[in-house]
Design a protein around this motif. Structure first.
Motif, PDB file in Angstrom:
ATOM      1  N   PHE A   1       1.007  -1.264   0.195  1.00 39.41           N
ATOM      2  CA  PHE A   1      -0.348  -0.208  -0.405  1.00 39.41           C
ATOM      3  C   PHE A   1       0.951   1.052   0.140  1.00 39.41           C
ATOM      4  N   LYS A   2       1.814   1.706  -1.451  1.00 38.53           N
ATOM      5  CA  LYS A   2       2.702   2.790  -1.458  1.00 38.53           C
ATOM      6  C   LYS A   2       2.311   4.279  -0.129  1.00 38.53           C
ATOM      7  N   SER A   3       1.440   4.452  -0.744  1.00 40.85           N
ATOM      8  CA  SER A   3       1.598   6.055   0.853  1.00 40.85           C
ATOM      9  C   SER A   3       0.833   6.257   1.109  1.00 40.85           C
ATOM     10  N   GLY A   4      -0.147   4.597   1.290  1.00 44.28           N
ATOM     11  CA  GLY A   4      -1.223   4.742   2.171  1.00 44.28           C
ATOM     12  C   GLY A   4      -0.238   4.755   4.134  1.00 44.28           C
ATOM     13  N   ALA A   5      -1.104   5.235   4.940  1.00 42.90           N
ATOM     14  CA  ALA A   5      -1.525   5.718   5.970  1.00 42.90           C
ATOM     15  C   ALA A   5      -1.774   4.244   7.261  1.00 42.90           C
ATOM     16  N   TYR A   6      -2.902   4.212   6.255  1.00 43.82           N
ATOM     17  CA  TYR A   6      -4.434   3.846   6.941  1.00 43.82           C
ATOM     18  C   TYR A   6      -4.778   2.655   5.527  1.00 43.82           C
ATOM     19  N   ILE A   7      -5.274   2.089   6.759  1.00 39.71           N
ATOM     20  CA  ILE A   7      -6.816   0.787   5.520  1.00 39.71           C
ATOM     21  C   ILE A   7      -7.544   0.600   6.361  1.00 39.71           C
ATOM     22  N   GLN A   8      -9.006   0.391   5.346  1.00 35.39           N
ATOM     23  CA  GLN A   8     -10.195  -0.436   6.365  1.00 35.39           C
ATOM     24  C   GLN A   8      -9.911  -1.106   5.602  1.00 35.39           C
ATOM     25  N   PHE A   9     -11.122  -2.198   6.218  1.00 29.09           N
ATOM     26  CA  PHE A   9     -12.063  -3.029   4.948  1.00 29.09           C
ATOM     27  C   PHE A   9     -13.614  -3.687   5.681  1.00 29.09           C
ATOM     28  N   VAL A  10     -14.157  -4.356   4.053  1.00 24.75           N
ATOM     29  CA  VAL A  10     -15.446  -4.338   4.319  1.00 24.75           C
ATOM     30  C   VAL A  10     -15.446  -5.302   4.024  1.00 24.75           C
ATOM     31  N   LEU A  11     -16.873  -6.524   4.297  1.00 28.36           N
ATOM     32  CA  LEU A  11     -16.902  -8.146   3.710  1.00 28.36           C
ATOM     33  C   LEU A  11     -17.861  -7.142   2.626  1.00 28.36           C
TER      34      LEU A  11
ATOM     35  N   THR B   1     -18.225 -12.321  -1.334  1.00 27.32           N
ATOM     36  CA  THR B   1     -17.781 -12.044  -2.146  1.00 27.32           C
ATOM     37  C   THR B   1     -16.513 -11.353  -2.828  1.00 27.32           C
ATOM     38  N   GLY B   2     -16.671 -10.739  -1.887  1.00 21.12           N
ATOM     39  CA  GLY B   2     -15.266  -9.934  -2.173  1.00 21.12           C
ATOM     40  C   GLY B   2     -14.628  -9.268  -0.668  1.00 21.12           C
ATOM     41  N   VAL B   3     -13.745  -9.146  -0.981  1.00 21.42           N
ATOM     42  CA  VAL B   3     -13.337  -7.582   0.270  1.00 21.42           C
ATOM     43  C   VAL B   3     -12.855  -6.582  -0.246  1.00 21.42           C
ATOM     44  N   MET B   4     -13.512  -5.249   0.996  1.00 18.27           N
ATOM     45  CA  MET B   4     -13.418  -3.471  -0.316  1.00 18.27           C
ATOM     46  C   MET B   4     -12.625  -2.961   1.090  1.00 18.27           C
ATOM     47  N   ILE B   5     -11.668  -2.624   0.140  1.00 20.07           N
ATOM     48  CA  ILE B   5     -10.639  -2.069   0.677  1.00 20.07           C
ATOM     49  C   ILE B   5     -10.329  -0.413   0.456  1.00 20.07           C
ATOM     50  N   ARG B   6     -10.325   0.531   1.627  1.00 16.59           N
ATOM     51  CA  ARG B   6     -10.168   1.701   1.284  1.00 16.59           C
ATOM     52  C   ARG B   6      -8.571   2.097   2.237  1.00 16.59           C
ATOM     53  N   VAL B   7      -7.415   3.136   1.578  1.00 18.55           N
ATOM     54  CA  VAL B   7      -6.423   3.612   1.384  1.00 18.55           C
ATOM     55  C   VAL B   7      -6.241   4.349   1.802  1.00 18.55           C
ATOM     56  N   THR B   8      -5.615   5.030   2.662  1.00 20.02           N
ATOM     57  CA  THR B   8      -5.689   6.380   2.873  1.00 20.02           C
ATOM     58  C   THR B   8      -4.821   8.054   3.102  1.00 20.02           C
ATOM     59  N   ASP B   9      -4.387   8.458   3.018  1.00 22.94           N
ATOM     60  CA  ASP B   9      -2.666   9.322   3.071  1.00 22.94           C
ATOM     61  C   ASP B   9      -3.061   9.911   4.165  1.00 22.94           C
ATOM     62  N   ASP B  10      -3.816   9.752   5.659  1.00 22.05           N
ATOM     63  CA  ASP B  10      -4.321  10.292   6.550  1.00 22.05           C
ATOM     64  C   ASP B  10      -5.484   9.933   7.160  1.00 22.05           C
ATOM     65  N   HIS B  11      -5.534   9.866   8.363  1.00 18.08           N
ATOM     66  CA  HIS B  11      -6.789   9.365   8.620  1.00 18.08           C
ATOM     67  C   HIS B  11      -8.248   9.195   8.117  1.00 18.08           C
ATOM     68  N   PRO B  12      -8.647   8.601   7.988  1.00 15.17           N
ATOM     69  CA  PRO B  12     -10.244   8.461   7.285  1.00 15.17           C
ATOM     70  C   PRO B  12     -11.118   8.783   7.761  1.00 15.17           C
ATOM     71  N   GLY B  13     -11.004   9.564   9.001  1.00 16.61           N
ATOM     72  CA  GLY B  13     -11.927  10.300  10.014  1.00 16.61           C
ATOM     73  C   GLY B  13     -12.188  11.159   9.781  1.00 16.61           C
ATOM     74  N   LEU B  14     -10.989  12.099   8.472  1.00 19.82           N
ATOM     75  CA  LEU B  14     -10.681  13.226   8.115  1.00 19.82           C
ATOM     76  C   LEU B  14     -11.427  13.453   6.803  1.00 19.82           C
ATOM     77  N   LEU B  15     -12.426  12.104   5.962  1.00 18.07           N
ATOM     78  CA  LEU B  15     -13.057  12.217   4.829  1.00 18.07           C
ATOM     79  C   LEU B  15     -13.969  13.221   5.024  1.00 18.07           C
TER      80      LEU B  15
END
Ligand SMILES: [Zn+2]
Length: 244
Positions: free
Chosen positions: A121-131, A188-202
């Motif tokens: 996750f190159k420039s990622g700082a945080y990750i979340q996943f959901v099914l 059917t899959g895993v959903m992933i969101r990678v962010t360069d700072d905390h996703p609580g800032l989105l």
């Protein structure tokens, strides 16, 4: 117990402008039951192999999401889903048609990406996943209101707060096995969101602060000190979603 999770990379997707993107309910001719499917913008899907002739066998099944903490995620994939016992809307497996609801840190923890994982996750700082799941519509035994004491207007622009929780009938089984062809829910899959700072800032996460959120690890796993996160919000720190 499953021995392995098979991936199906030809169905991997990036849901964003310039990648896979649509507005409003999708209209692609695929029958996903009586529920609308909206673009999960900002997320990537790592697709699982479920069966040959998937579209035929799961014709009419609805897409939904299940947010879970990292340590439970793999267990769910390998062992199936345990129905929740004492929950607001009764026994069953809790899912939601809203990925923005599923990823609240009460459900889907926020995990800092440490150096070792930066190779992936190159420039990622945080990750979340959901099914990502499919459910048989007749097994949605209850559709209910959000249960995070949300005091704002809308959690998801596409889905009413009153219809954001789907309780799936577990048919008195202790475990729902995704390999079982009679299971009312499959993954059917895993959903992933990678962010360069905390996703609580989105922008799409600002509803968290009008709902239940805490810094207790057993409850909301936010991966950062809550005061620090609030200070970042106040200083209007920008957070970007990473797609590489
Ligand atoms: Zn909490």
């Amino acid at each position: 117990m499953k021995e392995e999770i098979k991936l199906n990379p030809s169905y991997n997707r990036i849901y964003a402008h310039g990648h896979t993107y649509w507005e409003g309910p999708i209209n692609d001719g695929i029958d996903r039951g009586n529920k609308s499917y909206f673009c999960p913008v900002g997320w990537q899907r790592w697709s699982f192999y479920v069966t040959d002739n998937f579209d035929q066998k799961f014709k009419g099944w609805c897409i939904c999401y299940h947010g879970t903490k990292f340590e439970y995620g793999l267990s769910i994939l390998l062992n199936g889903m345990k129905p929740a016992k004492i929950k607001a809307l009764g026994d069953g497996v809790y899912t939601t048609p809203s990925i923005n609801y599923a990823c609240h840190p009460r459900y889907a923890e926020v995990k800092p990406i440490f150096e070792a994982a930066r190779k992936i996750f190159k420039s990622g700082a945080y990750i979340q996943f959901v099914l990502e799941c499919r459910v048989y519509p007749n097994d949605i035994k209850r559709i209910g209101c959000e249960t995070l004491r949300f005091k704002g207007a809308r959690i998801d622009p596409n889905i009413k707060n009153e219809a954001i929780e789907w309780v799936i009938d577990h048919k008195n089984r202790r475990n729902l096995d995704f390999n079982d062809p009679t299971s009312p829910i499959i993954c059917t899959g895993v959903m992933i969101r990678v962010t360069d700072d905390h996703p609580g800032l989105l922008p799409e996460s600002q509803w968290w602060y009008q709902s239940h959120i805490c810094g207790k690890n057993k409850c909301c796993r936010i991966g950062i000190n809550l005061d620090l996160l609030q200070r970042k919000r106040q200083s209007e720190t920008i957070c970007n979603i990473i797609y590489d």
